[in-house]
Design a protein around this motif. Structure first.
Motif, PDB file in Angstrom:
ATOM      1  N   GLY A 145      18.365  33.313 -35.001  1.00 14.00           N
ATOM      2  CA  GLY A 145      19.399  33.318 -33.990  1.00 14.00           C
ATOM      3  C   GLY A 145      18.844  33.633 -32.608  1.00 14.00           C
TER       4      GLY A 145
ATOM      5  N   SER B 194      23.591  34.371 -36.918  1.00 13.72           N
ATOM      6  CA  SER B 194      24.083  34.272 -35.549  1.00 13.72           C
ATOM      7  C   SER B 194      23.996  32.819 -35.092  1.00 13.72           C
ATOM      8  CB  SER B 194      23.298  35.227 -34.645  1.00 13.72           C
ATOM      9  OG  SER B 194      23.945  35.414 -33.417  1.00 13.72           O
ATOM     10  N   ALA B 195      23.241  32.517 -34.026  1.00 13.89           N
ATOM     11  CA  ALA B 195      23.074  31.115 -33.654  1.00 13.89           C
ATOM     12  C   ALA B 195      22.403  30.339 -34.785  1.00 13.89           C
ATOM     13  CB  ALA B 195      22.258  30.998 -32.375  1.00 13.89           C
TER      14      ALA B 195
ATOM     15  N   GLN C 278      27.897  32.066 -35.373  1.00 14.50           N
ATOM     16  CA  GLN C 278      28.329  32.105 -33.977  1.00 14.50           C
ATOM     17  C   GLN C 278      29.320  30.969 -33.752  1.00 14.50           C
ATOM     18  OE1 GLN C 278      25.284  32.751 -30.992  1.00 14.50           O
ATOM     19  NE2 GLN C 278      26.370  31.467 -29.518  1.00 14.50           N
TER      20      GLN C 278
END
Length: 539
Positions: free
Chosen positions: A143, A222-223, A250
């Motif tokens: 991420g 996350s990302a 995300q």
């Protein structure tokens, strides 16, 4: 039910919690049964491009810095990735490749100073190099808000996971404006295309490292979790992986109009237009700095960019209809990738990490909470819904809950809901264990799952969350989570019942793990009518 962990045929009562069944984590895998590489030997493997020589570390063969695509510079700047050229002889694979150009968040830009431009490299950890082993493969996507990130961070070392009998792959991909800037003359979502190129390399080469190309699991946080979700929706990724793990997804995806407006603002900082012809000769560091300048003055764009400006997230995948035809939630609801088992989840206190960093822990004012509810809640009725659903919550709790829900928790849960409603298999988890760092101030914060899954508790950023001397409690929880992830990669079953829209059974990871029903019911009901659409450009 197929898997290394047995699950009772009758699910538990949704109103009760229970300890997960099956053997202890140590019994789920048997790394000692694998034939370790010869002690002292420098392992060599031949890839399609040429031979590589790695190193032997704690019984695992490690290969670092292998190029999977040509350097995206010169005429290839802002282009789709192109396969790396071959080489003669044996290439040393002992050091990580340089990080891609990136912004100045958390000092990451310092890692790029003096670096060469062959950014698109990958790393492999394998307990059994050589064709014929047929081991499961776990490909990690890190991420960093699509703005920063490198596979060289110590918390991403794949050695502990590999010793459980899997092949682990990590890689770099273009981030920030290099990877996601919406420039005229460039394909959209170049960072995602880099990820597909890495997975294509895995398909073509991983057998030589002991992996099975038809047993690939992508996992990311996350990302990286958002990237995993995006790959599920991308036709170009079809057939490149058979299982997916999306951690703290995300939830920011952009419309083409918004992405173009962001690119225009960033190029204007350089006195240029957002076109390949204008930007190709601009040094990557200058382009990243222009993005940082725009990111530092997002208040002036808040009316037009909305959530993307309120949380400094102006760079993200673009739903432009070609590389990414639809959002992950829309795609999965329509049946995309239905045959790919999915493991998805989040941490209980996602926002807490950022609250601590911003110095707001225990300091949120009623006005700040009201602004957060207005900017991040599910529509104009969001503030009322939160206050009705959480009548006893003070400003701090409301502030943290709405940020956590909008950015990570509800995007993750909605992904599970979409997959389950379409008839696909999905398992859901929530990490509720409180990190001991700063006397527990971090709670179960964003990113805490990463060191627990990799087993790297005492290096890099995780040391701040967990402490310099990880407790037996932390080590046991890490072992349990590693066992679940590797069992899912091996058999498609992490060890608890699948999620459905009736019972909504979720695995809670804590000192005493338990399966419980609908643990985030309050937030789920607040967000149940919300659609995670691309963030649009406002007039």
């Amino acid at each position: 039910m197929n898997g290394a962990v047995s699950v009772p045929p009758d699910p538990p009562d949704p109103s009760e919690s229970r300890e997960p069944s099956g053997p202890a984590p140590e019994a789920r895998t048997a790394p000692e049964a694998r034939t370790a590489p010869e002690v002292g030997a420098a392992p060599e493997v031949r890839t399609a491009a040429g031979a590589v020589r790695g190193s032997l570390e704690a019984g695992v063969a490690v290969f670092r810095g292998i190029p999977f695509a040509e350097a995206p510079v010169g005429e290839l700047r802002f282009a789709a990735p192109r396969a790396a050229p071959g080489w003669d002889g044996v290439r040393p694979a002992l050091s990580y490749g340089p990080p891609p150009p990136q912004g100045g968040h958390f000092g990451m830009e310092a890692l790029c100073q003096g670096a060469t431009d062959d950014w698109l490299t990958l790393n492999v950890w394998t307990p059994e190099p050589g064709p014929g082993a047929g081991l499961p493969v776990m490909v990690w996507i890190q991420g960093g808000a699509y703005t920063i990130g490198t596979s060289a961070l110590p918390e991403y070392d794949g050695g502990r996971l590999a010793r459980a009998g899997v092949v682990v792959v990590t890689f770099n991909y273009r981030v920030g404006l290099e990877g996601f800037g919406q420039f005229t003359g460039a394909p959209a979502n170049r960072g995602l295309l880099d990820q597909i190129a890495a997975l294509e390399w895995v398909r073509e080469n991983i057998r030589a490292f002991g992996g099975a190309p038809d047993r690939v699991t992508v996992f990311g946080q996350s990302a990286g979790g958002g990237s995993v979700a995006a790959l599920l929706a991308m036709p170009r990724a079809a057939g490149l992986f058979g299982r997916a793990v999306a951690q703290s997804v995300q939830g920011t995806f952009l419309s083409p109009e918004l992405a173009a407006d962001v690119a225009t603002a960033c190029a204007a900082e350089l006195g240029l237009k957002p076109t390949v012809s204008d930007l190709r000769t601009v040094a990557p560091a200058r382009l990243s700095a222009a993005g940082d300048t725009v990111g530092a003055a997002l208040d002036r764009h808040a009316r037009r960019w909305g959530v993307a400006a309120h949380r400094s997230l102006p760079v993200a995948p673009v739903v432009e209809g070609d590389t990414l035809p639809a959002t992950p939630w829309q795609a999965l609801a329509g049946g995309a990738a239905r045959g790919i088992p999915l493991l998805v989840g989040h941490t209980r206190d996602e926002q807490r990490l950022f609250t601590v960093i911003d110095g707001l822990l225990g300091q949120v004012t009623p006005e700040q909470a009201a602004t957060a509810l207005r900017d991040f809640g599910p529509g104009p009725d969001g503030p009322r819904r939160y206050r009705a659903g959480c009548p006893a919550a003070g400003p701090d709790e409301l502030y943290e809950r709405v940020h956590s829900d909008r950015l990570f928790r509800m995007p993750s849960l909605h992904l599970a809901e979409a997959r389950a409603a379409a008839g696909g298999r999905v398992h859901v988890y929530e990490l509720t264990w409180r990190a001991p760092g700063l006397d527990g101030a971090f709670g179960a914060c964003h990113g805490l799952d990463v060191p627990l899954v990799f087993g790297n508790l005492d290096r890099g950023q995780p040391a701040v969350l967990i402490g310099d001397q990880p407790s037996p409690e932390a080590a046991a929880l890490s072992a349990r989570m590693r066992a679940a992830w590797t069992a899912f990669a091996t058999h498609g079953d992490p060890g608890w019942p699948a999620y459905d829209t009736g019972r909504r059974l979720v695995q809670l990871f804590d000192v005493r793990p338990a399966v419980t029903a609908d643990p985030e019911r309050t937030s789920r009901l607040i967000w149940q009518d919300h659609t995670f659409s691309p963030i649009a450009l406002r007039p």
